[in-house]
Write a protein that holds these residues in place. Structure first.
Motif, mmCIF file in Angstrom:
data_model
loop_
_atom_site.group_PDB
_atom_site.id
_atom_site.type_symbol
_atom_site.label_atom_id
_atom_site.label_comp_id
_atom_site.label_asym_id
_atom_site.label_seq_id
_atom_site.Cartn_x
_atom_site.Cartn_y
_atom_site.Cartn_z
ATOM 1 N N LYS A 54 6.922 -1.014 5.817
ATOM 2 C CA LYS A 54 7.095 -1.215 7.250
ATOM 3 C C LYS A 54 5.785 -1.034 8.008
ATOM 4 O O LYS A 54 5.648 -1.522 9.118
ATOM 5 C CB LYS A 54 8.149 -0.249 7.790
ATOM 6 C CG LYS A 54 9.538 -0.469 7.222
ATOM 7 C CD LYS A 54 10.520 0.554 7.777
ATOM 8 C CE LYS A 54 11.903 0.374 7.178
ATOM 9 N NZ LYS A 54 12.851 1.398 7.668
ATOM 10 N N ASN A 55 4.842 -0.314 7.415
ATOM 11 C CA ASN A 55 3.572 -0.112 8.098
ATOM 12 C C ASN A 55 2.835 -1.443 8.227
ATOM 13 O O ASN A 55 2.602 -2.144 7.240
ATOM 14 C CB ASN A 55 2.706 0.886 7.338
ATOM 15 C CG ASN A 55 1.394 1.143 8.040
ATOM 16 O OD1 ASN A 55 0.395 0.480 7.794
ATOM 17 N ND2 ASN A 55 1.391 2.103 8.956
ATOM 18 N N ALA A 56 2.468 -1.793 9.459
ATOM 19 C CA ALA A 56 1.900 -3.111 9.742
ATOM 20 C C ALA A 56 0.573 -3.337 9.031
ATOM 21 O O ALA A 56 0.276 -4.464 8.610
ATOM 22 C CB ALA A 56 1.721 -3.286 11.244
ATOM 23 N N ILE A 57 -0.231 -2.299 8.892
ATOM 24 C CA ILE A 57 -1.542 -2.467 8.270
ATOM 25 C C ILE A 57 -1.409 -2.680 6.772
ATOM 26 O O ILE A 57 -1.991 -3.611 6.199
ATOM 27 C CB ILE A 57 -2.434 -1.259 8.581
ATOM 28 C CG1 ILE A 57 -2.645 -1.155 10.093
ATOM 29 C CG2 ILE A 57 -3.777 -1.369 7.862
ATOM 30 C CD1 ILE A 57 -3.378 0.073 10.537
ATOM 31 N N LEU A 58 -0.618 -1.849 6.107
ATOM 32 C CA LEU A 58 -0.408 -2.034 4.671
ATOM 33 C C LEU A 58 0.256 -3.374 4.376
ATOM 34 O O LEU A 58 -0.120 -4.078 3.439
ATOM 35 C CB LEU A 58 0.452 -0.894 4.114
ATOM 36 C CG LEU A 58 -0.173 0.496 4.074
ATOM 37 C CD1 LEU A 58 0.839 1.518 3.556
ATOM 38 C CD2 LEU A 58 -1.435 0.522 3.221
ATOM 39 N N ALA A 59 1.243 -3.736 5.198
ATOM 40 C CA ALA A 59 1.995 -4.969 4.948
ATOM 41 C C ALA A 59 1.145 -6.219 5.125
ATOM 42 O O ALA A 59 1.488 -7.278 4.591
ATOM 43 C CB ALA A 59 3.211 -5.032 5.868
ATOM 44 N N SER A 60 0.052 -6.117 5.866
ATOM 45 C CA SER A 60 -0.779 -7.294 6.109
ATOM 46 C C SER A 60 -1.964 -7.401 5.156
ATOM 47 O O SER A 60 -2.719 -8.372 5.207
ATOM 48 C CB SER A 60 -1.287 -7.279 7.559
ATOM 49 O OG SER A 60 -2.090 -6.141 7.789
ATOM 50 N N LEU A 61 -2.129 -6.433 4.253
ATOM 51 C CA LEU A 61 -3.222 -6.492 3.292
ATOM 52 C C LEU A 61 -2.961 -7.552 2.221
ATOM 53 O O LEU A 61 -1.816 -7.761 1.815
ATOM 54 C CB LEU A 61 -3.407 -5.139 2.598
ATOM 55 C CG LEU A 61 -4.034 -3.996 3.406
ATOM 56 C CD1 LEU A 61 -3.989 -2.704 2.585
ATOM 57 C CD2 LEU A 61 -5.466 -4.328 3.806
ATOM 58 N N PRO A 62 -4.015 -8.205 1.724
ATOM 59 C CA PRO A 62 -3.851 -9.078 0.553
ATOM 60 C C PRO A 62 -3.295 -8.281 -0.623
ATOM 61 O O PRO A 62 -3.537 -7.076 -0.739
ATOM 62 C CB PRO A 62 -5.281 -9.548 0.276
ATOM 63 C CG PRO A 62 -5.992 -9.420 1.587
ATOM 64 C CD PRO A 62 -5.390 -8.207 2.250
#
Length: 249
Positions: free
Chosen positions: A10-18
């Motif tokens: 759910k964390n936006a930063i982790l979820a957007s990582l390659p």
């Protein structure tokens, strides 16, 4: 902890990582429950862990001898301790859990080498640090320049964004303390919002019913801070997060 899929995050930063970067950082992540009232960081203390928030709400605050002033709230799109990643070892803020939830934590000594080795991780965190720094600065300006009604509306909208919900387990006492306002004034303003159908107050819980109208009551700081978290880059926090959480559902 090794995340099996970005869609479980759910964390936006982790979820957007390659995926390769997510796998690299995932080897060091440790899931942790966030209990209300727990202090994650104390001012002038050495920072051991960085927390990627999954759910709940963290108050970032300046602590004086007799006073406390909140400078930002951090939820699922953020990281607690991120301001120290650009250098330094001692926190200037206290980080307090005000709504319980969960997070993934990583040791600073493990994260810094990853940031040096993997540019995407550094870029994502650097963009977030810029937004959080902007948030803290505008909170200070807001407290000096804007009236009680606009400040309260701004806080409620920012907190709602941070937890991705319209029901906030917040009390009048907390709002009074965090924003440096008289409790009687907070109660009066919230009663006015309720009369106008913007919110509903229940025991220990506040529900936002007319979000767009509440945004219109907020000071300009709300839109400025909200836009800062959506700054364009290799990937945009808000766009990426919404598309990935939609995939979960």
């Amino acid at each position: 902890m090794r995340p099996k899929s970005r869609f479980s995050l759910k964390n936006a930063i982790l979820a957007s990582l390659p995926l390769q970067d997510l796998a690299a950082i995932g080897r060091f992540l440790e899931p942790i429950a966030l209990r209300e009232g727990v202090v994650l960081h104390e001012p002038k203390r050495h920072l051991d862990y960085i927390y990627f928030i999954e759910s709940g709400l963290i108050s970032l605050r300046i602590v004086g001898v007799e006073n406390v002033l909140e400078t930002a709230v951090i939820g699922h799109r953020g990281v607690v301790g991120a301001l120290l990643l650009e250098g330094g070892h001692l926190s200037a803020h206290q980080s307090l859990v005000i709504f319980p939830g969960s997070a993934h934590r990583i040791r600073v000594e493990d994260l810094r080498p990853l940031m040096d080795e993997r540019s995407e991780i550094r870029e994502h965190l650097s963009r977030y640090v810029q937004a959080l720094t902007f948030h803290c600065a505008h909170s200070g300006l807001c407290g000096v320049r804007h009236d009680r009604e606009r400040r309260l509306a701004c806080w409620l909208c920012l907190a709602s964004d941070a937890v991705d919900a319209n029901v906030l387990p917040v009390t009048h006492d907390y709002l009074s303390s965090a924003l440096g306002l008289r409790r009687a004034g907070v109660t009066q303003t919230l009663a006015r919002f309720e009369e106008q159908g913007l919110i509903r107050k229940m025991r220990g819980v506040l529900q936002i019913d007319e979000r767009k109208c509440l945004e219109q009551r907020a000071c300009s700081c709300y839109s400025l801070i909200s836009d800062a978290y959506a700054l364009p880059g290799p990937s945009t926090f808000r766009k990426e997060h919404h598309s990935k959480t939609a995939a979960v559902v």
